[in-house]
Design an enzyme around this catalytic site. Structure first.
Site, PDB file in Angstrom:
ATOM      1  CB  SER A 151       6.789 -42.396  26.216  1.00 58.23           C
ATOM      2  OG  SER A 151       5.654 -42.748  26.027  1.00 58.23           O
ATOM      3  CE  LYS A 163       6.583 -47.824  30.226  1.00 63.49           C
ATOM      4  NZ  LYS A 163       6.606 -48.949  29.257  1.00 63.49           N
ATOM      5  CB  THR A 164      13.238 -49.191  29.328  1.00 61.00           C
ATOM      6  OG1 THR A 164      12.432 -49.044  28.672  1.00 61.00           O
ATOM      7  CG2 THR A 164      14.176 -50.490  29.107  1.00 61.00           C
ATOM      8  CB  CYS A 211       8.868 -40.705  32.421  1.00 62.64           C
ATOM      9  SG  CYS A 211       8.109 -39.380  31.664  1.00 62.64           S
TER      10      CYS A 211
HETATM   11  C1  SPV Z   1       6.008 -45.169  24.104  1.00 63.23           C
HETATM   12  O1  SPV Z   1       6.133 -44.308  23.577  1.00 63.23           O
HETATM   13  O2  SPV Z   1       5.320 -45.620  25.205  1.00 63.23           O
HETATM   14  C2  SPV Z   1       6.478 -46.473  23.671  1.00 63.23           C
HETATM   15  C3  SPV Z   1       7.087 -46.738  22.298  1.00 63.23           C
HETATM   16  O3  SPV Z   1       6.466 -47.471  24.251  1.00 63.23           O
HETATM   17  S1  SPV Z   1       5.570 -46.663  21.186  1.00 63.23           S
HETATM   18  O4  SPV Z   1       5.845 -48.012  20.546  1.00 63.23           O
HETATM   19  O5  SPV Z   1       5.844 -45.694  19.966  1.00 63.23           O
HETATM   20  O6  SPV Z   1       4.306 -46.586  22.072  1.00 63.23           O
HETATM   21 MN    MN Z   2       5.505 -47.334  26.086  1.00 51.87          MN
END
Ligand code: SPV
Ligand code: MN
Length: 627
Positions: A273, A277-278, A275
């Protein structure tokens, strides 16, 4: 007549009863009845996915006060989670383990009987006076070898509304589903809420996963990663199912990368999370197929993958018009978007790093906010949560890939693994083969923790495949299955290691601009088709300077200096050796770690030591031979 359905009749309106009774599945009635008897809602709303029902859920999210539509751009709403509910909560997220069963000690767990007792106690009468919303959906496209049907019972209109944006509708699938089909179930309650409709008892937050019955329970939380059962919670269930059946359920994005002559190549990427990705998946000029969770199968020898979800629950921090132009554009266009945990002022959402000065006051997750306001834990409250997010359907994103709903998925040309590694790995490299890539980049993924978790940030940790928090089988078994999955493919995807966070060891400055990742992605695309060569370093195959220079010019219209290339792609032997030591140490503590894992790490260590004898500790790429 089904006895459970009959019992439910008296607790719901005729319309809702009709919607429910059309589903010919006794397990569905049983789950709903158990949830109702436990949580005791005033009403039950069955969503049949009709436009009216979908609109009603959004309407109620606002009418209930869980969301507000007081934003200037049409379609935009905002929602707040509690002060102590700003991220996934690993401490209270546990597997329910039946007596006699074994789960790696690395995984948080609790005895099943004890855990069920505890969570049922917390859920008892939790929905009193409220409506329980029942949603049906599918993970993966409908009518596909990948489909897993799911249902969620929740008392949060915000959660139900988020489901509309993030998942594919599944009522139809439930109508037609054959008896005995496996499906996942989640039961969520916000618990006691305060006057702002925010969960008020964070100390009673619990998220328990019952893999025996494929059920997730979540209570006293609203943060989507804890409350929407189909995010990481159902991922844990899917991983168990996948590994029983020989496929993979992964924490991946998928993007369509455009190559020469109109060619499009799909690359998957696993990043912890926050790092990158999106922002990789949303690079301008490319298409996004998946943002967070992906199922991967071997279909006739080809590695094919689908997006489990249909929307993005993305991080806002540092999204600005320069670094993430496409996301920024989406966020500032009229569309159905839920902003969570932003600062609201002058009917606008504000977040950290948005590229302009933020107001000095407004409303945020702490209530009325002003600069310098202190939190209950004595820390200064930032203008917006560091983990502020947006929720949007992929279909409304202009660069959504047209294959999103292809029931056969898309063919993966490559998979990249990336962490927040300041010290060792070069920005991009290719594994020598599947096994090397999976072990040296995936199973060795090291990262610094970020704000996506409600705990200390900035700690280094191993986060294998960026999915470690969600792995629900012994870790060694997970890696073994991964290796076998690749070996059975006729066409094996290339495996890459990426690192957007490499720093100069002396000055601490980042060696790359955030936009550089676009060049790495284009280079990977060319490698998949064997269009460019590479240099054989001890840690993997590196790009050649000329190829990158050409791509920098083409993609970013920038001159790529040789000295920058050398700084970025110099192999730091000692840092790499230390990394191997840490990774090996970690895996030594895993009882079923496969021997190949240590072989690959040892070989890499030997290659590094040999190279150091010849060239010293810091080795510029030109010292290594071309492949
Ligand atoms: C992550 O934190 O990796 C996310 C958001 O994609 S969650 O829905 O909190 O996992
Ligand atoms: Mn995620």
């Amino acid at each position: 007549m089904d006895e459970n359905l009959e019992k439910l009749r008296s607790r719901m309106s005729k319309v809702n009863y009709e919607k429910l009774s059309a589903i010919p599945h006794p397990e569905v009635y049983q789950f709903i009845l158990e949830a109702v008897e436990l949580c005791n809602p005033k009403e039950i709303f069955i969503c049949d996915d009709s436009p009216d029902d979908i609109a009603y859920i959004k309407h109620m999210a606002i009418a209930s006060g869980e969301e507000s539509a007081a934003l200037a751009i049409p379609g935009h709403t905002f929602h707040f989670d509690g002060y102590y509910d700003q991220g996934r909560d690993r401490e209270v997220t546990k597997f329910l383990v039946p007596k006699g069963d074994f789960l790696s000690p690395a995984l948080k767990q609790i005895d099943r009987d004890e855990g069920l007792k505890e969570i049922f106690e917390l859920l008892r009468d939790a929905m009193k006076g409220r409506t329980m919303i029942v949603r049906f959906l599918t993970l993966g496209p409908a009518n596909s070898p990948f489909t897993i049907p799911c249902m969620e019972c929740t008392d949060s209109w915000y959660v139900a509304h988020s489901v509309s944006l993030l998942y594919r509708r599944g009522y139809e699938t439930f109508l037609r589903m054959s008896r005995g089909t496996d499906f996942f179930k989640t039961l969520h309650s916000s618990g006691k809420v305060d006057e702002r409709m925010i969960s008020a008892e964070p100390e009673k937050k619990r998220i328990y996963i019952d893999y025996l019955t494929n059920t997730v329970y979540s209570v006293n939380t609203q943060y989507a990663g804890n409350s929407i059962g189909f995010k990481k919670l159902a991922l844990r269930l899917a991983i168990r199912k996948a590994h029983r059946e020989g496929w993979l359920a992964e924490h991946f994005m998928i993007m369509g990368v455009h190559g020469p002559n109109g060619r499009k190549t799909y690359l998957a990427g696993a990043f912890p999370s926050a790092c990158g990705k999106t922002s990789t998946a949303m690079l301008p000029g490319e298409t996004i197929l998946a943002d967070d969770i992906v199922y991967v199968r071997n279909i006739d020898g080809i590695c094919r993958a689908v997006n489990v979800e249909a929307g993005i629950f993305g991080i806002l921090q540092n999204v600005n018009s320069k670094d993430d132009p496409l996301i920024y554009q989406v966020l500032t266009t009229p569309n159905e978007i839920i902003f969570s945990n932003v600062l609201v002022k002058d009917a606008k959402p504000w977040w950290l790093g948005m590229g302009c000065e933020l107001p000095e006051s407004g409303i945020n997750f702490s209530g009325k906010w002003y600069k310098g306001k202190m939190g209950p834990n004595g820390k200064e409250i930032p203008a917006a949560s560091e983990n502020a997010r947006y929720t949007v359907s992929l279909k409304t994103v202009p660069n959504c890939d047209p294959e999103l709903d292809n029931p056969q998925g898309v063919q993966l040309g490559g998979i990249m693994f990336g962490g927040r590694d300041y010290r060792a790995y070069v920005p991009v490299q290719q594994g020598f083969d599947w096994k090397h890539g999976i072990i040296a980049y995936g199973a060795s993924l090291e990262t610094e923790t970020t704000f996506a978790l409600v705990e200390e940030i900035g700690k280094y940790e191993i986060n294998i495949m960026s999915i470690q928090d969600f792995i629900s089988i012994p870790l060694g078994q997970y890696i073994k299955n991964y290796l076998e999955f690749g070996e059975k493919l006729k066409k094996i995807p290339l495996v890459f290691g990426v690192n957007y966070f490499l720093r100069d060891l002396k000055t601490g400055e980042f060696l790359n601009d955030r936009c550089d990742k676009h060049v790495w992605v284009k280079w990977m695309e060319l490698r998949v088709h064997n269009d460019v060569g590479a240099i054989r370093s001890p840690t993997g195959l590196l790009p050649k300077y000329e190829d990158l220079a050409e791509l920098f010019k083409k993609v970013l219209n920038r001159v790529y200096k040789k000295e920058d290339y050398i700084r970025q792609f110099t192999i730091r032997v000692n840092e790499n050796l230390r990394k191997i030591k840490r990774v090996r140490e970690f895996w030594r503590g895993i009882p079923d770690a496969p021997p190949e894992l240590f072989e690959v790490l040892n070989e890499q260590e030997e290659r590094l030591i040999k190279a150091r004898e010849k060239f010293g500790n810091h080795i510029p790429p030109e010292n290594f031979p071309e492949e």
